[in-house]
Write an enzyme that holds these catalytic residues in place. Structure first.
Site, mmCIF file in Angstrom:
data_model
loop_
_atom_site.group_PDB
_atom_site.id
_atom_site.type_symbol
_atom_site.label_atom_id
_atom_site.label_comp_id
_atom_site.label_asym_id
_atom_site.label_seq_id
_atom_site.Cartn_x
_atom_site.Cartn_y
_atom_site.Cartn_z
ATOM 1 N N ARG A 80 -1.440 3.145 7.449
ATOM 2 C CA ARG A 80 -1.710 4.421 6.799
ATOM 3 C C ARG A 80 -1.675 4.786 8.817
ATOM 4 O O ARG A 80 -3.081 3.799 9.380
ATOM 5 C CB ARG A 80 -2.444 4.304 6.399
ATOM 6 C CG ARG A 80 -2.187 3.692 5.253
ATOM 7 C CD ARG A 80 -2.654 3.466 3.618
ATOM 8 N NE ARG A 80 -1.927 3.637 2.856
ATOM 9 C CZ ARG A 80 -1.742 2.198 1.980
ATOM 10 N NH1 ARG A 80 -1.614 0.813 2.888
ATOM 11 N NH2 ARG A 80 -0.938 2.512 1.197
ATOM 12 N N HIS A 105 3.294 3.750 7.226
ATOM 13 C CA HIS A 105 5.035 2.782 7.880
ATOM 14 C C HIS A 105 5.940 4.048 8.644
ATOM 15 O O HIS A 105 7.339 4.315 8.310
ATOM 16 C CB HIS A 105 5.488 2.820 6.918
ATOM 17 C CG HIS A 105 5.111 1.064 6.073
ATOM 18 N ND1 HIS A 105 4.172 0.345 7.091
ATOM 19 C CD2 HIS A 105 4.855 0.926 4.649
ATOM 20 C CE1 HIS A 105 3.702 -0.457 6.384
ATOM 21 N NE2 HIS A 105 4.167 0.185 5.226
ATOM 22 N N HIS A 179 8.863 -5.527 7.161
ATOM 23 C CA HIS A 179 7.935 -5.522 6.343
ATOM 24 C C HIS A 179 9.091 -6.355 5.178
ATOM 25 O O HIS A 179 9.091 -6.349 3.836
ATOM 26 C CB HIS A 179 8.066 -3.651 5.455
ATOM 27 C CG HIS A 179 7.556 -4.113 4.730
ATOM 28 N ND1 HIS A 179 7.272 -3.868 2.879
ATOM 29 C CD2 HIS A 179 5.580 -3.023 4.585
ATOM 30 C CE1 HIS A 179 6.177 -4.118 3.184
ATOM 31 N NE2 HIS A 179 5.730 -3.162 3.225
ATOM 32 N N SER A 180 9.599 -7.771 5.522
ATOM 33 C CA SER A 180 9.484 -8.467 4.741
ATOM 34 C C SER A 180 9.389 -9.048 3.127
ATOM 35 O O SER A 180 8.196 -9.539 3.594
ATOM 36 C CB SER A 180 10.382 -9.799 4.803
ATOM 37 O OG SER A 180 12.108 -9.504 6.239
ATOM 38 N N TYR A 181 9.561 -9.515 2.019
ATOM 39 C CA TYR A 181 8.723 -9.925 0.899
ATOM 40 C C TYR A 181 9.137 -11.154 0.707
ATOM 41 O O TYR A 181 10.482 -11.407 0.434
ATOM 42 C CB TYR A 181 8.756 -8.815 -0.227
ATOM 43 C CG TYR A 181 8.479 -7.123 -0.339
ATOM 44 C CD1 TYR A 181 7.337 -7.561 -1.464
ATOM 45 C CD2 TYR A 181 8.517 -7.087 -0.015
ATOM 46 C CE1 TYR A 181 7.178 -5.861 -1.160
ATOM 47 C CE2 TYR A 181 8.153 -5.187 0.505
ATOM 48 C CZ TYR A 181 7.352 -4.899 -0.203
ATOM 49 O OH TYR A 181 6.706 -3.823 -0.531
ATOM 50 N N ASP A 252 -4.195 -6.387 0.235
ATOM 51 C CA ASP A 252 -3.076 -5.732 1.321
ATOM 52 C C ASP A 252 -4.063 -5.060 2.732
ATOM 53 O O ASP A 252 -4.516 -3.642 3.125
ATOM 54 C CB ASP A 252 -3.188 -3.920 0.851
ATOM 55 C CG ASP A 252 -1.850 -2.985 0.798
ATOM 56 O OD1 ASP A 252 -1.246 -4.062 1.652
ATOM 57 O OD2 ASP A 252 -1.558 -2.398 0.470
ATOM 58 N N GLU A 313 2.959 -8.785 7.326
ATOM 59 C CA GLU A 313 3.305 -8.105 8.999
ATOM 60 C C GLU A 313 1.989 -7.826 9.745
ATOM 61 O O GLU A 313 1.098 -7.979 9.925
ATOM 62 C CB GLU A 313 3.129 -6.773 7.489
ATOM 63 C CG GLU A 313 3.902 -6.289 6.400
ATOM 64 C CD GLU A 313 3.259 -5.080 5.615
ATOM 65 O OE1 GLU A 313 2.521 -3.885 6.514
ATOM 66 O OE2 GLU A 313 2.531 -5.718 4.305
#
Length: 350
Positions: A80, A105, A179-181, A252, A313
């Site tokens: 952000r 992003h 941004h892979s989970y 986060d 990340e």
């Protein structure tokens, strides 16, 4: 080693292609040229069962409709930017407000919702897909024409290496990540609450109510943010710590890394034995435990829900442009942005 290519969809008259990189040990990494999205990573568990370990979809339409940034490259700036504006070289730039009053992003499209040009490289020990995109001056409000290159390389050491490279003809901002989970259970059999995570980090960055860093840099000792000795993810979710509650009962948060290219992060699923080791030259990592994932719809046939994946990340610290004591992600005209993150896939035996 080789790369397989197949049609994945189309946006207008522009085709989107899927690329699957395969190594000699059965590991596969699939990606598409829309947003450089990693759609699947196939690795074995301790029993030799090969399964997918990232969240993703089987169709282009699902990616275009989803706002969770599954597997994509985000930029120009990951995270952000408070107030969706910044000052650089005496000029104020206004950005898209796509996260309440803030910019997230890279904006409405950013790097994650455009089609990149792709080329393939193969030899006996590694294979790669290289993506290129020129972000024009003023795109999403940022200055400068940025020539961006992202390369995904899989080798026979069971390593996925992501190399980011960028250059601008004006001083600008650049802070890019993937941004892979991850979910090491395989094929989303379980959530990630019982995964363990170790991070070489002594400091984390508390957030305010808009999930922006407050500017403080806080010691992790005696908090749920101390991952130095390894920690089960659910201990933070269940901790009741104000910062975990603020983030939607989870993580986060940015962490300042105390080491680089030295096993900085190790994620493990004890049940499957799958282990992911992440190394980077970035100053920080944002750990996101999937707290905002929607409780509706499906992800490859599995009901979507919180904590179904965790993001690591690797990047600069979010909103650094408003905090001069944070590591800077200002890219001077003509300078080269160069960053590497490596993911090592292995198995921990009982």
């Amino acid at each position: 080693m080789r790369v397989l290519q197949e049609w994945f969809g189309a946006i207008g008259n522009r085709s989107v292609t899927s690329y699957t990189i395969l190594n000699d040990h059965g590991i596969e990494v699939s990606c598409i040229d829309y947003g450089c999205i990693i759609t699947k990573i196939i690795t074995p568990d301790r029993n030799g069962d090969f399964e997918n370990i990232v969240l993703g979809y089987g169709s282009l339409e699902e990616y275009m409709d989803n706002s969770s940034y599954f597997g994509c490259v985000v930029g120009r700036v990951a995270g952000r930017i408070g107030g969706a504006s910044f000052e650089l070289e005496g000029k104020t730039y206004s950005l898209a407000k796509n996260d309440n009053n803030n910019h997230l992003h890279g904006g409405i499209n950013g790097f994650s919702r455009v089609v990149w040009d792709a080329s393939v490289f193969e030899n006996e020990e590694e294979a790669a897909v290289q993506f290129k995109y020129i972000s024009p001056d003023g795109e999403e409000g940022y200055p400068g024409n940025v020539e961006m290159q992202v390369t995904y390389t899989l080798n026979n050491h069971n390593e996925l290496i992501i190399h980011y490279c960028g250059q601008s003809d004006k001083t600008t901002l650049l802070n890019v990540t993937n941004h892979s989970y991850f979910n090491l259970s395989g094929n989303l059999k379980r959530d990630v609450l019982n995964h363990t995570l170790a991070i070489k980090s002594d400091k984390f960055f508390p957030l305010n109510g808009e999930l922006l860093p407050t500017g403080e840099i806080t010691d992790v000792a005696d908090t749920p943010f101390d991952f130095r000795g390894g920690r089960v993810i659910k201990t933070g979710i269940e901790s009741g710590h104000p910062q975990n509650e603020l983030a939607g009962k989870g993580y986060d948060h940015p962490f300042l890394l105390s080491a680089n290219r030295d096993h900085e992060m190790v994620l493990c699923d004890p049940e499957s034995g799958r282990t992911l080791t992440v190394e980077t030259d970035e100053p920080g990592v944002v750990v996101y435990s999937g707290n905002q994932l929607a409780d509706d719809g499906e992800i490859r046939g599995v009901p979507s829900r919180k904590y179904l994946g965790i993001c690591l990340e690797t990047q600069g610290i979010p909103d650094a442009i408003h905090h001069p004591h944070f590591p800077s992600w200002i890219l001077e005209k003509g300078e080269v942005y160069d960053s590497i993150t490596k993911y090592k896939f292995s198995i921990t035996q009982l």
